[in-house]
Enzyme design. Structure first.
Site, PDB file in Angstrom:
ATOM      1  N   CYS A   1      50.851  34.520  38.926  1.00 59.14           N
ATOM      2  CA  CYS A   1      49.527  34.743  38.337  1.00 59.14           C
ATOM      3  C   CYS A   1      48.476  34.953  39.424  1.00 59.14           C
ATOM      4  CB  CYS A   1      49.185  33.546  37.455  1.00 59.14           C
ATOM      5  SG  CYS A   1      47.490  33.469  36.890  1.00 59.14           S
TER       6      CYS A   1
ATOM      7  N   CYS B   1      45.391  32.766  39.174  1.00 61.60           N
ATOM      8  CA  CYS B   1      45.744  31.390  39.542  1.00 61.60           C
ATOM      9  C   CYS B   1      45.658  31.207  41.055  1.00 61.60           C
ATOM     10  CB  CYS B   1      47.152  31.040  39.065  1.00 61.60           C
ATOM     11  SG  CYS B   1      47.357  31.097  37.271  1.00 61.60           S
TER      12      CYS B   1
END
Length: 116
Positions: A35, A38
């Site tokens: 991600c 993230c």
């Protein structure tokens, strides 16, 4: 020289002890290796862990490794940050968020807790 990580890697084995049963507020970052957003949040979460050490516990839960936890807390997108107080979710913050926003929420929570 690298800094010592101040957050806890959360798993189904330690989640209850570290989060649900904590006497102090807990910030949990739900994330995944693949991600991109993230990865943007990672240094922010690490800074929060460093700055708030002793006042707030900071944990990270990889959703790929901890599907049970992610499902229990209805994590539908990552990154998502949950803030727990006395084992209950008091804040749900999906997506990217500035460190200042997280610190404001933690300030409000810790001030409310210390005033009680």
């Amino acid at each position: 020289m690298s800094k010592q990580v101040k957050y806890i890697d959360l798993t189904p084995d330690n989640f209850v002890a570290e989060v649900t049963n904590s006497d102090i507020p807990v910030l949990v970052d739900f994330w995944a290796v693949w991600c991109g957003p993230c990865r943007v949040m990672n240094p922010i979460v690490a800074n929060i862990a460093e700055t708030w050490s002793g006042k707030v516990i900071v944990g990270k839960a990889n959703v790929d490794d901890n599907e049970e936890i992610a499902t229990n807390y209805q994590i539908q997108a990552i990154p998502t940050i949950l803030i727990f107080d006395q084992g209950e979710v008091v804040e749900r913050i999906p997506g990217l968020v500035d460190q200042a926003v997280l610190e404001e929420k933690l300030n409000n929570l810790t001030n409310r807790v210390s005033a009680a």
